[in-house]
Design a protein around this motif. Structure first.
Motif, PDB file in Angstrom:
ATOM      1  N   ASP A  66      -1.477 -15.977   5.892  1.00 18.65           N
ATOM      2  CA  ASP A  66      -2.171 -14.744   5.516  1.00 18.65           C
ATOM      3  C   ASP A  66      -2.221 -14.697   3.980  1.00 18.65           C
ATOM      4  OD1 ASP A  66      -3.435 -12.288   5.698  1.00 18.65           O
ATOM      5  OD2 ASP A  66      -1.594 -11.151   6.006  1.00 18.65           O
ATOM      6  N   TYR A  69       0.847 -13.182   2.175  1.00 24.72           N
ATOM      7  CA  TYR A  69       1.512 -12.034   2.812  1.00 24.72           C
ATOM      8  C   TYR A  69       2.439 -12.498   3.938  1.00 24.72           C
ATOM      9  CZ  TYR A  69      -1.046  -8.822  -0.105  1.00 24.72           C
ATOM     10  OH  TYR A  69      -1.514  -8.137  -1.200  1.00 24.72           O
ATOM     11  N   VAL A 106       6.670  -7.617   0.270  1.00 25.08           N
ATOM     12  CA  VAL A 106       6.194  -7.570   1.658  1.00 25.08           C
ATOM     13  C   VAL A 106       7.400  -7.371   2.586  1.00 25.08           C
ATOM     14  CG1 VAL A 106       4.745  -8.760   3.366  1.00 25.08           C
ATOM     15  CG2 VAL A 106       4.424  -9.232   0.933  1.00 25.08           C
ATOM     16  N   HIS A 109       7.429  -7.791   7.224  1.00 23.48           N
ATOM     17  CA  HIS A 109       7.491  -9.062   7.952  1.00 23.48           C
ATOM     18  C   HIS A 109       7.624 -10.179   6.939  1.00 23.48           C
ATOM     19  CE1 HIS A 109       3.296  -7.731   7.193  1.00 23.48           C
ATOM     20  NE2 HIS A 109       3.250  -8.884   6.561  1.00 23.48           N
ATOM     21  N   PHE A 154      -4.482  -7.546  13.496  1.00 21.55           N
ATOM     22  CA  PHE A 154      -5.492  -8.596  13.350  1.00 21.55           C
ATOM     23  C   PHE A 154      -6.185  -8.941  14.675  1.00 21.55           C
ATOM     24  CE2 PHE A 154      -3.088 -10.640   9.504  1.00 21.55           C
ATOM     25  CZ  PHE A 154      -3.529  -9.609   8.697  1.00 21.55           C
ATOM     26  N   PHE A 177       1.193  -8.185  12.567  1.00 29.14           N
ATOM     27  CA  PHE A 177       0.052  -8.858  11.935  1.00 29.14           C
ATOM     28  C   PHE A 177      -0.096 -10.239  12.584  1.00 29.14           C
ATOM     29  CE2 PHE A 177       1.168  -5.321   9.302  1.00 29.14           C
ATOM     30  CZ  PHE A 177      -0.060  -4.814   8.929  1.00 29.14           C
ATOM     31  N   GLN A 181       3.744 -14.036  11.237  1.00 30.24           N
ATOM     32  CA  GLN A 181       4.367 -12.975  10.431  1.00 30.24           C
ATOM     33  C   GLN A 181       5.304 -12.113  11.289  1.00 30.24           C
ATOM     34  OE1 GLN A 181       0.403 -11.704   9.086  1.00 30.24           O
ATOM     35  NE2 GLN A 181       1.148 -11.722   6.990  1.00 30.24           N
ATOM     36  N   ARG A 211       4.245  -3.214  -5.605  1.00 31.40           N
ATOM     37  CA  ARG A 211       3.286  -2.682  -4.635  1.00 31.40           C
ATOM     38  C   ARG A 211       3.898  -3.014  -3.279  1.00 31.40           C
ATOM     39  NH1 ARG A 211       0.266  -5.207  -0.268  1.00 31.40           N
ATOM     40  NH2 ARG A 211      -1.628  -4.022   0.050  1.00 31.40           N
ATOM     41  N   ASP A 213       3.842  -3.555   0.457  1.00 26.98           N
ATOM     42  CA  ASP A 213       2.918  -3.888   1.545  1.00 26.98           C
ATOM     43  C   ASP A 213       3.296  -3.144   2.828  1.00 26.98           C
ATOM     44  OD1 ASP A 213       0.754  -5.858   2.291  1.00 26.98           O
ATOM     45  OD2 ASP A 213       2.253  -6.403   3.799  1.00 26.98           O
ATOM     46  N   VAL A 214       2.284  -2.627   3.518  1.00 27.57           N
ATOM     47  CA  VAL A 214       2.471  -1.842   4.759  1.00 27.57           C
ATOM     48  C   VAL A 214       3.764  -1.016   4.743  1.00 27.57           C
ATOM     49  CG1 VAL A 214       0.997  -2.516   6.680  1.00 27.57           C
ATOM     50  CG2 VAL A 214       2.639  -4.134   5.928  1.00 27.57           C
ATOM     51  N   GLU A 289       1.590   1.013  -0.110  1.00 26.34           N
ATOM     52  CA  GLU A 289       0.395   0.832   0.706  1.00 26.34           C
ATOM     53  C   GLU A 289       0.721   1.492   2.037  1.00 26.34           C
ATOM     54  OE1 GLU A 289      -2.462  -2.396   2.952  1.00 26.34           O
ATOM     55  OE2 GLU A 289      -0.308  -2.543   3.031  1.00 26.34           O
ATOM     56  N   HIS A 350      -8.386  -6.186  -1.581  1.00 27.58           N
ATOM     57  CA  HIS A 350      -8.648  -7.469  -0.931  1.00 27.58           C
ATOM     58  C   HIS A 350      -8.753  -7.352   0.588  1.00 27.58           C
ATOM     59  CE1 HIS A 350      -4.452  -6.656  -0.587  1.00 27.58           C
ATOM     60  NE2 HIS A 350      -4.316  -7.624   0.301  1.00 27.58           N
ATOM     61  N   ASP A 351      -8.675  -6.145   1.118  1.00 29.20           N
ATOM     62  CA  ASP A 351      -8.713  -5.960   2.568  1.00 29.20           C
ATOM     63  C   ASP A 351      -9.997  -5.306   3.068  1.00 29.20           C
ATOM     64  OD1 ASP A 351      -6.139  -7.018   3.000  1.00 29.20           O
ATOM     65  OD2 ASP A 351      -5.189  -5.087   2.618  1.00 29.20           O
ATOM     66  N   ARG A 439     -11.782 -10.681   6.076  1.00 27.74           N
ATOM     67  CA  ARG A 439     -11.807 -10.176   4.709  1.00 27.74           C
ATOM     68  C   ARG A 439     -12.182 -11.204   3.657  1.00 27.74           C
ATOM     69  NH1 ARG A 439      -5.733  -8.409   5.648  1.00 27.74           N
ATOM     70  NH2 ARG A 439      -5.888 -10.502   6.564  1.00 27.74           N
ATOM     71  N   ARG A 443     -13.030 -11.820  -1.114  1.00 30.24           N
ATOM     72  CA  ARG A 443     -11.972 -12.612  -1.764  1.00 30.24           C
ATOM     73  C   ARG A 443     -12.498 -13.885  -2.427  1.00 30.24           C
ATOM     74  NH1 ARG A 443      -7.478 -12.269   3.168  1.00 30.24           N
ATOM     75  NH2 ARG A 443      -6.975 -10.064   2.862  1.00 30.24           N
TER      76      ARG A 443
HETATM   77  C1  GLC Z   1      -1.456  -5.543   3.902  1.00 29.86           C
HETATM   78  C2  GLC Z   1      -2.180  -6.488   2.971  1.00 29.86           C
HETATM   79  C3  GLC Z   1      -3.024  -7.419   3.783  1.00 29.86           C
HETATM   80  C4  GLC Z   1      -2.117  -8.193   4.707  1.00 29.86           C
HETATM   81  C5  GLC Z   1      -1.279  -7.257   5.567  1.00 29.86           C
HETATM   82  C6  GLC Z   1      -0.156  -7.982   6.227  1.00 29.86           C
HETATM   83  O1  GLC Z   1      -2.305  -4.676   4.540  1.00 29.86           O
HETATM   84  O2  GLC Z   1      -2.925  -5.767   2.036  1.00 29.86           O
HETATM   85  O3  GLC Z   1      -3.776  -8.284   3.011  1.00 29.86           O
HETATM   86  O4  GLC Z   1      -2.880  -9.017   5.533  1.00 29.86           O
HETATM   87  O5  GLC Z   1      -0.675  -6.254   4.792  1.00 29.86           O
HETATM   88  O6  GLC Z   1       0.810  -8.345   5.280  1.00 29.86           O
END
Ligand code: GLC
Length: 573
Positions: A66, A69, A106, A109, A154, A177, A181, A211, A213-214, A289, A350-351, A439, A443
């Motif tokens: 990913d 990520y 992150v 996961h 996903f 995801f 992951q 930042r 993530d999730v 996020e 980027h999403d 996505r 990118r």
């Molecule tokens: C967040 C990221 C995304 C990624 C997902 C899983 O939403 O912005 O790009 O695929 O988390 O880590």
């Protein structure tokens, strides 16, 4: 409450942060993939654009299922991007340029290649190694059915079944995801300790923040209950347009009906993280996020003893309509004010499909197939979309609080829809059963030059063709190059750099109060301290208010008339 001046308050309350998707920003070693050296070589560009900070998407060792990520080791650098020494040099040089740097963390996961997951897979059922993740027996006579009905964001089931050493199927593990992951078990103290160490590792190296993530998914509802079919949403942000206008008073979905998102337990984690951030000098920050709604739910992550900051994603799900956006802005500003946090606006990342396309087609970030995600290309009017994205930029940069700009946004690049199918890399493409291109279209590596050599200047390897960049660049891509726009009057790049320069000089912009002005139902108009005003016209042409001086406009004004889909910044008399 007395308002601190900009130099007195924490930097992130006003900052404009530029998101660098590391694979696609600049390639410094000629392999067709962006890297740390590439970013370093472009620091002067970022400085002259006028941003205050940069955020770099995950740069850790990763099998790139990913695109980073899926982290295999949180305390090192992916070799294709550089080394820890390179990262240190970038952090230091970013600071020397007077900018801040935040890294992506992150925590929900990791990669299935992380040593902990490898250990878990090779350890017995019920072992301590497995308890760091979410393993369960399957349902059905022989455990052949997933433990519950959760779906991966996903596509497909959120569970994957393992085989034991003899090839016999055994337990399942959770992955919200990609299959690669696995979700961490945040009830396990070892996981908490590991992440606290990771934060300190990067803070010690001088990063200004994270930042996250999730950020809303770390804790799952006890017992991992099935989600009733009628409430089966993978993402709480997917509200209908009509809900969106009325949901200020909407009831929040009960936690057991959204067992993977926004559980009360996440807040305890962030309270611990806040203590760590506060133990370092400078205003170290974290931005969540958190795809939760309504805004009052986001605000809970920003309470003074938790995270400082959270993306406000409302623009990513908004139609281009004055009424709609006004409602959304009001709601966000009010919710943030309750916890003393500034809003942080986002137009692109980027999403999601690029704002040029989104605002033109009224896309609301729906994601179950290509047409929902990217809209109908036959209906796309790029010129109109560009006008709207430019107007939106002046709106965003005049609103209270901070803003995040995603690389390429300052060039008004549209979504790329013509990547050949065999070059698509986003796991969504496969996991959606090839229904959703995913996505990759937002990118594609940045075009720095208009000529094709070095993949439009993306790479230091001048022999690299545009199709040889890690995601192929289309032949028309060079018309969106930095070279064709930087310093060119009327370009989107010039609009952003002029807006950012004005913003720096206007002490009333950034964090602080706003006052709505009445200019009719098709106009968003508000003032900021210092007789500054922003007018965004969504309807038929209107006149610039009497006595006002135009500081900047997103498209040319003739005879003091603000055309449709145009924003102006004004000094009121
Ligand atoms: C967040 C990221 C995304 C990624 C997902 C899983 O939403 O912005 O790009 O695929 O988390 O880590």
């Amino acid at each position: 409450m007395t308002l601190l001046s900009r130099s007195e308050r924490a930097w992130w309350r006003d900052a404009v942060t530029y998101q660098i998707y590391i694979r696609s920003f600049a390639d410094g070693n000629g392999d067709g993939i962006g890297d740390i050296e590439g970013i370093r070589s472009r620091l002067p560009y970022l400085k002259s654009l006028g941003v205050d900070a940069i955020w770099i998407t995950p740069w850790y060792p990763s099998p790139q299922n990913d695109h980073g990520y899926d982290v295999a080791n949180y305390m090192d650098i992916e070799p294709m991007y550089g080394t820890l020494e390179d990262a240190q040099r970038l952090i230091d040089e970013t600071h020397q340029h007077g900018m801040k740097l935040i890294v992506d963390i992150v925590p929900n996961h990791c990669s299935d290649q992380h040593v902990w997951f490898q250990e878990a897979v090779n350890s017995p059922i019920g072992s301590a190694a497995r308890d760091r993740f979410i393993f369960r027996d399957g349902k059905g006579e022989n455990g052949e059915l997933p433990p519950n009905n959760w779906q991966s964001v996903f596509g497909g089931p959120a569970w994957h079944r393992l085989n034991d050493a003899d090839g016999n199927p055994e337990q399942w593990y959770l992955h919200l995801f990609a299959v690669e992951q696995p979700d961490f078990n945040w009830e396990n103290p070892e996981v908490r300790e590991h992440f606290e160490e990771i934060l300190k590792f990067w803070l010690d190296r001088g990063v200004d923040g994270f930042r996250i993530d999730v950020a809303h998914a770390l804790i799952k509802y006890p017992g991992l209950p099935d989600i009733p079919p009628q409430t089966h949403r993978t993402d709480t942000s997917k509200v209908d347009a009509e809900d969106f206008v009325t949901d200020a008073n909407a009831e929040v979905t009960p936690p057991e009906l959204r067992p993977t998102w926004d559980q009360e337990g996440v807040h305890e984690i962030y309270r611990a993280w806040r203590k760590i951030l506060n133990s370092y000098p400078g205003d170290r920050m974290a931005v969540a996020e958190a795809w939760v709604s309504p805004a009052s739910r986001i605000a809970r992550y920003l309470r003074p003893d938790e995270l400082a900051n959270s993306f406000n994603f409302d623009f990513l799900t908004s139609r281009w309509e004055a009424k709609y956006l006004t409602h959304m802005i009001n709601r966000a500003v009010d919710a943030m004010a309750e916890v003393g946090a500034p809003p942080s606006w986002v137009f692109n990342n980027h999403d999601v499909t690029r704002s040029v396309d989104r605002f033109d087609l009224g896309l609301q970030n729906r994601q179950s197939n290509t047409i929902e995600r990217q809209g109908d290309p036959a209906k796309l009017d790029i010129a109109r979309g560009t006008r709207r994205a430019r107007a939106g930029a002046l709106l965003m940069l005049a609103l209270p609080g901070g803003a995040y700009i995603y690389q390429g946004e300052e060039l008004a690049v549209p979504e790329v829809r013509d990547i050949p199918e065999d070059r698509l890399t986003d796991p969504i493409w496969k996991m959606s059963g090839y229904k959703d291109r995913g996505r990759d279209g937002c990118r594609v590596p940045i075009a720095w030059k208009s000529s094709v050599d070095g993949a439009f200047g993306f790479s230091t390897n001048s022999a690299l063709a545009p199709t040889e960049a890690w995601l192929p660049q289309s032949p028309w891509w060079g018309s969106y190059s930095v070279e064709s726009q930087a310093g060119i009057e009327g370009s989107t790049h010039s609009l952003y750099s002029e807006a950012l320069a004005i913003r720096k000089g206007e002490s009333g912009l950034g964090d602080g109060p706003m006052q709505w002005l009445d200019a009719g139902p098709d106009v968003i108009a508000f003032s900021r301290p210092g007789n500054f005003a922003c007018y965004v016209n969504f309807g038929s042409p209107i006149e610039v208010p009497k006595g006002a001086t135009v500081l900047l406009s997103s498209s040319a004004l003739a005879d003091n008339v603000i055309p449709t889909d145009t924003a102006v910044w004004l000094r009121l008399s």
